[in-house]
Motif scaffolding. Structure first.
Motif, PDB file in Angstrom:
ATOM      1  N   ALA A  77      38.449  38.763  26.171  1.00 48.49           N
ATOM      2  CA  ALA A  77      36.580  38.758  26.424  1.00 48.49           C
ATOM      3  C   ALA A  77      36.344  40.764  26.158  1.00 48.49           C
ATOM      4  N   LEU A  78      36.881  41.728  27.070  1.00 46.96           N
ATOM      5  CA  LEU A  78      36.365  42.809  27.255  1.00 46.96           C
ATOM      6  C   LEU A  78      36.435  43.691  25.990  1.00 46.96           C
ATOM      7  N   ALA A  79      37.317  43.437  25.264  1.00 47.91           N
ATOM      8  CA  ALA A  79      38.012  43.818  24.073  1.00 47.91           C
ATOM      9  C   ALA A  79      36.666  43.429  22.971  1.00 47.91           C
ATOM     10  N   ALA A  80      36.468  42.389  22.971  1.00 45.57           N
ATOM     11  CA  ALA A  80      34.864  42.122  22.402  1.00 45.57           C
ATOM     12  C   ALA A  80      33.877  42.413  22.767  1.00 45.57           C
ATOM     13  N   GLY A  81      33.697  42.819  23.772  1.00 47.91           N
ATOM     14  CA  GLY A  81      32.482  43.254  24.538  1.00 47.91           C
ATOM     15  C   GLY A  81      31.704  41.634  25.086  1.00 47.91           C
ATOM     16  N   ARG A  82      32.294  40.696  25.910  1.00 51.72           N
ATOM     17  CA  ARG A  82      32.133  39.410  25.662  1.00 51.72           C
ATOM     18  C   ARG A  82      31.472  39.535  27.829  1.00 51.72           C
ATOM     19  N   PRO A  83      30.389  38.762  27.431  1.00 53.24           N
ATOM     20  CA  PRO A  83      30.594  39.256  29.731  1.00 53.24           C
ATOM     21  C   PRO A  83      32.097  38.842  30.709  1.00 53.24           C
ATOM     22  N   VAL A  84      32.504  39.455  31.749  1.00 54.29           N
ATOM     23  CA  VAL A  84      33.476  39.005  32.486  1.00 54.29           C
ATOM     24  C   VAL A  84      32.831  39.323  33.699  1.00 54.29           C
ATOM     25  N   VAL A  85      33.286  38.332  35.225  1.00 53.95           N
ATOM     26  CA  VAL A  85      32.570  38.615  36.440  1.00 53.95           C
ATOM     27  C   VAL A  85      34.043  39.158  37.399  1.00 53.95           C
ATOM     28  N   ALA A  86      33.898  39.699  38.119  1.00 55.17           N
ATOM     29  CA  ALA A  86      35.263  39.503  38.953  1.00 55.17           C
ATOM     30  C   ALA A  86      35.239  38.795  40.159  1.00 55.17           C
ATOM     31  N   LEU A  87      35.916  37.683  40.937  1.00 59.93           N
ATOM     32  CA  LEU A  87      35.645  37.568  42.104  1.00 59.93           C
ATOM     33  C   LEU A  87      36.858  37.687  43.072  1.00 59.93           C
ATOM     34  N   GLU A  88      36.926  37.858  44.132  1.00 62.34           N
ATOM     35  CA  GLU A  88      37.553  37.984  44.939  1.00 62.34           C
ATOM     36  C   GLU A  88      38.073  36.555  45.181  1.00 62.34           C
ATOM     37  N   SER A  89      39.487  36.910  46.305  1.00 59.23           N
ATOM     38  CA  SER A  89      40.084  35.497  46.618  1.00 59.23           C
ATOM     39  C   SER A  89      40.678  35.967  48.090  1.00 59.23           C
ATOM     40  N   THR A  90      39.953  37.068  49.395  1.00 59.38           N
ATOM     41  CA  THR A  90      39.984  36.984  50.814  1.00 59.38           C
ATOM     42  C   THR A  90      39.226  35.570  50.692  1.00 59.38           C
ATOM     43  N   LEU A  91      38.081  35.683  49.978  1.00 61.66           N
ATOM     44  CA  LEU A  91      37.029  34.259  50.517  1.00 61.66           C
ATOM     45  C   LEU A  91      37.906  32.924  50.259  1.00 61.66           C
ATOM     46  N   LEU A  92      38.716  32.569  49.191  1.00 57.46           N
ATOM     47  CA  LEU A  92      39.284  31.473  49.640  1.00 57.46           C
ATOM     48  C   LEU A  92      40.967  31.848  50.364  1.00 57.46           C
ATOM     49  N   ALA A  93      40.909  32.807  50.746  1.00 56.34           N
ATOM     50  CA  ALA A  93      42.313  32.093  51.459  1.00 56.34           C
ATOM     51  C   ALA A  93      42.307  32.821  53.557  1.00 56.34           C
ATOM     52  N   HIS A  94      41.320  33.216  53.395  1.00 57.13           N
ATOM     53  CA  HIS A  94      41.326  33.145  54.444  1.00 57.13           C
ATOM     54  C   HIS A  94      39.684  32.640  55.208  1.00 57.13           C
ATOM     55  N   GLY A  95      39.054  32.566  54.254  1.00 58.02           N
ATOM     56  CA  GLY A  95      37.033  32.467  54.531  1.00 58.02           C
ATOM     57  C   GLY A  95      36.657  30.737  54.623  1.00 58.02           C
ATOM     58  N   LEU A  96      38.177  30.240  53.562  1.00 56.87           N
ATOM     59  CA  LEU A  96      37.721  28.403  54.022  1.00 56.87           C
ATOM     60  C   LEU A  96      38.564  27.640  54.227  1.00 56.87           C
ATOM     61  N   PRO A  97      38.739  26.928  55.264  1.00 56.30           N
ATOM     62  CA  PRO A  97      39.725  25.944  54.827  1.00 56.30           C
ATOM     63  C   PRO A  97      40.654  25.192  53.925  1.00 56.30           C
ATOM     64  N   PRO A  98      41.936  25.114  54.202  1.00 61.50           N
ATOM     65  CA  PRO A  98      42.485  24.224  53.533  1.00 61.50           C
ATOM     66  C   PRO A  98      42.031  23.577  52.782  1.00 61.50           C
TER      67      PRO A  98
END
Length: 307
Positions: free
Chosen positions: A15-36
């Motif tokens: 996607a980056l090579a083609a100039g298409r949009p990419v959105v980053a997402l964090e993982s601490t929200l998943l590992a520490h901010g929300l219940p299993p």
């Protein structure tokens, strides 16, 4: 960061090579901010929202000594299993160098996204300046998120900062470090569960194209990061009385337990989620989903500008 330490998924790299949009997402929200259980549901939902908007999701984490920008379904499940450490930017080098694993915070996600060439990062809330502890007049407890955005020119789409923080001081630090604070269809800086902190943003934008244009010019001229502050959806804003009661209880809980530093946010969130009967958990999910959707629109507008 060299390719020796940074791995882009094939989908993200293409996607980056083609100039298409990419959105980053964090993982601490998943590992520490929300219940299993719910964390994996939310992780999958966030990626789906980004895909449905025509962009590629790039969830970021460190696994087995590799900084990953874009996860496979199995890697996403692993992030949501219990046990991953919480990695801010200071922790990335030791984790990668020693073959460790961990979930990335706003600071480390923004840095890794920028190193990969991903300009837009959607999350829940930014870290900030904490209030002094009882008996103190000043604090040295300032989130690394602020310092990273001073030197990493990422656009962070978030719902402001949590109300436990010293929001005026946080905004002052952002201003000192030339971090642009854009309000999305609002003149007020949001306070996570609440749509307004009562403090102004530095500039208002009313559509994704305006946000993309403002950020692109800021990146070129200032070289620092920017916030796109998107208030929690109105239907999911916490009632003011409930919010204030939960906050007072949470602050007292922190005081009696002597909780400090990086443990503050997880303890406070857990209290909000438990004492509100899940109402704050729903708000947390919906605001980060809304930020992912908005981030996707802005990333698409940035791609159009680049073309």
């Amino acid at each position: 960061m060299t390719s020796e330490h940074l791995t882009l998924s094939e989908e993200v790299a293409d996607a980056l090579a083609a100039g298409r949009p990419v959105v980053a997402l964090e993982s601490t929200l998943l590992a520490h901010g929300l219940p299993p259980g719910r964390n994996l549901e939310v992780g999958r939902r966030l990626e789906r929202v980004v895909r449905d908007g025509g962009a590629v999701p790039a969830t970021v984490a460190v696994l087995d000594g590799r900084a990953l920008v874009g996860l496979t379904p199995d890697q996403l499940e692993r992030v949501c299993d219990a046990g991953l450490a919480k990695l801010s930017l200071r922790d990335l080098g030791p984790a990668v160098g020693l073959g460790g694993s961990g979930a990335t915070t706003v600071a480390s996600t923004a840095a890794l996204a920028d190193a990969a060439g991903v300009r837009v990062f959607a999350t829940g809330g930014l870290g900030g300046v904490h209030h002094p502890l009882p008996g103190e007049t000043v604090t040295w407890d300032v989130s690394a998120d602020l310092g990273v955005l001073a030197k990493v020119a990422t656009l962070v789409v978030c719902s402001g900062v949590k109300s436990i923080l010293d929001i005026p001081a946080t905004l002052e630090v952002l201003e000192t470090n030339s971090v642009a604070v854009l309000g999305y269809r609002t003149d007020d800086f949001p306070a996570f569960y609440r749509r307004s902190s009562g403090l102004p943003v530095s500039r208002r934008v009313d559509d994704p194209k305006q946000a993309a244009a403002a950020y692109a010019a800021h990146r070129a001229l200032a070289g620092s990061g920017a916030l796109l502050a998107n208030p929690v959806p109105e239907a999911h804003e916490l009632d003011a009385e409930l919010h204030d009661r939960l906050l007072a209880e949470g602050l007292e809980l922190l005081r009696t337990r002597g909780v400090q530093g990086s443990d503050v946010t997880p303890v406070l969130l857990e209290h909000f989620h438990t004492a509100s009967g899940g109402v704050s958990l729903d708000a947390n999910e919906e605001l980060v989903v809304a930020n992912a959707a908005l981030g996707t629109e802005v990333a698409a507008s940035l791609s159009e500008l680049a073309r």
